[in-house]
Design an enzyme around this catalytic site. Sequence first.
Site, mmCIF file in Angstrom:
data_model
loop_
_atom_site.group_PDB
_atom_site.id
_atom_site.type_symbol
_atom_site.label_atom_id
_atom_site.label_comp_id
_atom_site.label_asym_id
_atom_site.label_seq_id
_atom_site.Cartn_x
_atom_site.Cartn_y
_atom_site.Cartn_z
ATOM 1 N N GLU A 59 0.809 -1.217 0.000
ATOM 2 C CA GLU A 59 0.000 0.000 0.000
ATOM 3 C C GLU A 59 0.849 1.276 0.000
ATOM 4 O O GLU A 59 0.881 2.034 0.972
ATOM 5 C CB GLU A 59 -0.981 -0.023 1.172
ATOM 6 C CG GLU A 59 -1.898 -1.227 1.080
ATOM 7 C CD GLU A 59 -3.118 -1.170 1.982
ATOM 8 O OE1 GLU A 59 -3.063 -0.453 2.995
ATOM 9 O OE2 GLU A 59 -4.110 -1.844 1.669
ATOM 10 N N GLU B 146 -4.814 -8.664 -1.354
ATOM 11 C CA GLU B 146 -5.364 -8.481 -0.010
ATOM 12 C C GLU B 146 -6.834 -8.114 -0.071
ATOM 13 O O GLU B 146 -7.239 -7.200 -0.786
ATOM 14 C CB GLU B 146 -4.611 -7.403 0.771
ATOM 15 C CG GLU B 146 -5.108 -7.273 2.213
ATOM 16 C CD GLU B 146 -4.363 -6.223 3.015
ATOM 17 O OE1 GLU B 146 -3.114 -6.273 3.023
ATOM 18 O OE2 GLU B 146 -5.029 -5.368 3.631
#
Length: 978
Positions: A242, A336
């Site tokens: 991220e 994810e």
Amino acid sequence: MRSYGLGRRQFLATAVGVAAAWTQASGNAIAAPQLKQASRDNSVRVWLTEVSADKWVADQDDVLFKAKRTANPLTIKIDDSVKYQKVQGFGAAMTDSSAWLIDKLSTAERTKLMKKLFDPSKGIGLSLLRSPMGATDFNASGNYSYNDMPAGQTDPTLSNFSVQHDVPYIIPALQQALSLNPSMKIMANPWSPPGWMKTSDSMIGGTLKSEYTSALANYFVKFIHAYGEAGVPISYISPQNEPMGTPTWPGMFLSAYQEAELIQEIGKAFEANGISTKILAWDHNWDVPSYPETIFSDPAASKYTAGTGWHIYSGKPNYQTVVHNDYPSKETFITEATGGVWQDSNQTAFSEALGTWIINGTRNWANGVMLWNIALDPDRGPLNSDTAGIPMLRGLLTIDPADGRVTYNVDYHALAHASRFVKPGARRIYSNTFGEGSIENVAFQNPDGSKVLIAHNSGSAAKTFSVADGTHSFDYTLNAGDAVTFTYSGPAQSGRTPAATKVSDPTHDFTFTSASSPVTVTYDPALLPYQNAIRTGNKLVTYSLPIGASVRTTGRALSRRKWTATASAQPDWGVAANAIDGDIDTRWSLGHGPTSGDWFQIDLGNPTSFNKIVIDTGVNNSFDYVTRYQIYVSNDGVDWGSAIASGSGGIGKIAVTLPTRTAQYIRVVSTAASGFWWAIGDIEVYGSARGTGSITAPAAVSNGLQLKTWTSKEGSQVTVVFNGTADSKSFKISTDGSYTYTLPSGTSAMFTTKKLSSFPSPTFSDLKPGQGMPRSKFTIRGSGFGDAQGLGTVYFGSSYAEIDTWLDTSISAYVPKGLPAGKVTVSVKGAGGAEAGGSSFDVIDLGPALPRTGWTAKASDASQWDAPGNMLDGNSDTRYSSGTGQYDGLWIQVDMGQTQTFDKIVLDVGGSVSDYARSADVYVSTDGTDWTKVTSVADGQRVHLISFPTQTARYIKIVNTGNVARSWWSVAEFNVYN
């Protein structure tokens, strides 16, 4: 912002455990039955989940393919001659917390659990694992990397590198998983490199120091060697989890340009050390496709980049196909996805996991799907003790370390519908689907030739559908919310009349040759809103423009000497004039995250002809860019008419190519909300005295380019060009040859042309409510508006309304902020630009609010960042927030210090677009003990005016009655009126 959504915080807004595995006995999960080989006849094995009955992936009686034709409009046609991506598998993450909890079990219980997770014949056969490199928000100890140093010290040679932390329980868990499923592939990535490599000198926050790029590349080499020596091969890595978020746990900002440089270093280091591990770019949310494409557009980085890792916390799976179509040789993984307390039921959790992530994830080209934590404890941890993690997530399993009890949650069963039956190396094969609210499905063919069809009824009623494969079909009825996996080895008998007689499918595949293998590009009308559109002549042309591609015109940059710039908002340090001063290092900034309706405008000084606008966000700026936009032009700065172009925006330079226009004013309008600000470092406008031809799809191409065309039933003409050569190639896209499209190696461009006359005439029916305060919500009903906003607009006089949702028969939007009180005309222009009509709206002014001197506030739940008092401070940039998802009974309370008389309350959520109460009860009290309910609201808004009979009281309490756990509850300003 923080990670996980454009952070998980926006996405995380009560975990419900499910006690069954395949069947239940006294509340304890029992072993899965052995998967039988489907017989090579017409029988079909059936595995059913009935969520309401708490029955999960249960073996049912076989159904039979019969040699019969079916005219059922809900017919799923299977065609194994049409093959798509290879499937690597399905799985989850062996986080530190998960491995630590598994290690707490007895040897017998641990073996039993691991078999149920990884054994392909006695369990659900998980075949993908994500293994974090160092600390995340989920680990049983505090922050750690593999090369920690005392504060102020560095270790560029990595002489202190060690994976010792992982030796006691993480590596053994991975070794056992591999022993149970040798086809397992492991993907690893860091949440943060060692703190000394970063500007923050900490594992929390900061960005990578450029002098440590090579050291971080070697960090990956050492990790892969250390894990390989332990018998744990790493198949994939991503450079950073991220990269567009910095949470309160380990994390790091990394621009697309920084990641491209880092990937080059990692790739070269892998080559030098004989490492075959593949590299995935991005590893963050669906809605920033320009980040991985920026990396793919850099040849030096792209050669080392196998594909993209995606997270599910904002955006939709369609973005995977957007990037696939642009760069069709790159792999795609959902790396994810997680369920948690924001999901109000098992049904919601199951539908999101199976329907959105697995079915639609793989339909949108995912080679694999990985959920997040394999196991968490009953408190949704352990959380990293050194950081402010949030206990809101649910693992596949819940393990209670106190007594060893293991609960198999809904996510485990959703994964099982795929992982137990779709084997590594399978190929997705053709099946049509019916979309959200109906029967959604995806089909695969395993390496042994057997087929798997997964179907989910995401509607609200039972549906009977047919499955047709070749000359045979069968019928099946699936209740609302339930799912089924079918497995079979037949039938498909060629040369006879197909069983499916009525198959509706708006999509179309284009297959091209390339140096390595054939590539397929998919047309889907649902992708059109993510592309660029222009009105040219009597047509609407929608086209894709991969990052790295460009459209060249015959024009040159116009002089900016007479230009002036304005914007809907501009802080003192980011004025609009900065975008036209020729200095890329100065920039205009909106000063907040854009919403639909924010704008930037140029006055060219006099009517001028132009055919191209280039918006540059600045070097290395991967964050503050416009996402989706429209372009308007005007001769007087008042009448803007219909949009002439729209696009999806992106990182770096955004080039908007237009048929030649003559106007004095140009306005760029945002049509989507974003968690990042919008900024422009520089903007150029190009013009030409010649070149007035219409922009079109190419009729022919050369120089090794491949072109294919198709016409939809609705009359849309679709043209796709693929560049399978090793170099960039160009082709003409205008009738007079003045516009040239350049397509990089390995990319495709798609053009969809539709006559404007083919759009239905939009009709305005009504507007409700007919009055409201600025930023309040209203709904327009009618017909023919278009399935997506496109070039459509809602005006309040000359102001743009912020659009919430845009459907063909209704538009939800917000009254523009800053409008004065009084009557104003609301008008609608449809997606094709035609007028739809309108009506009058009364903008109301409540007058001054009661003074809040001496007022205090408290709440049942409050985040550590946003105290209740923030909603009384007069600053809409600060807010109260609950810190937890909304639930029935969550409350906020204001003490006005003395008895007051009032009849209205306004709850203003500020800049948030989702953290408001959907329903609530309002109570008042004179003593803070005895409460009287005065009203209820069931239609929450971001700025909510709540009116009731006049009250005299000191205390006001708002009690949330909804269950919108996906969103926190926030109030930026709490005002009271009489």
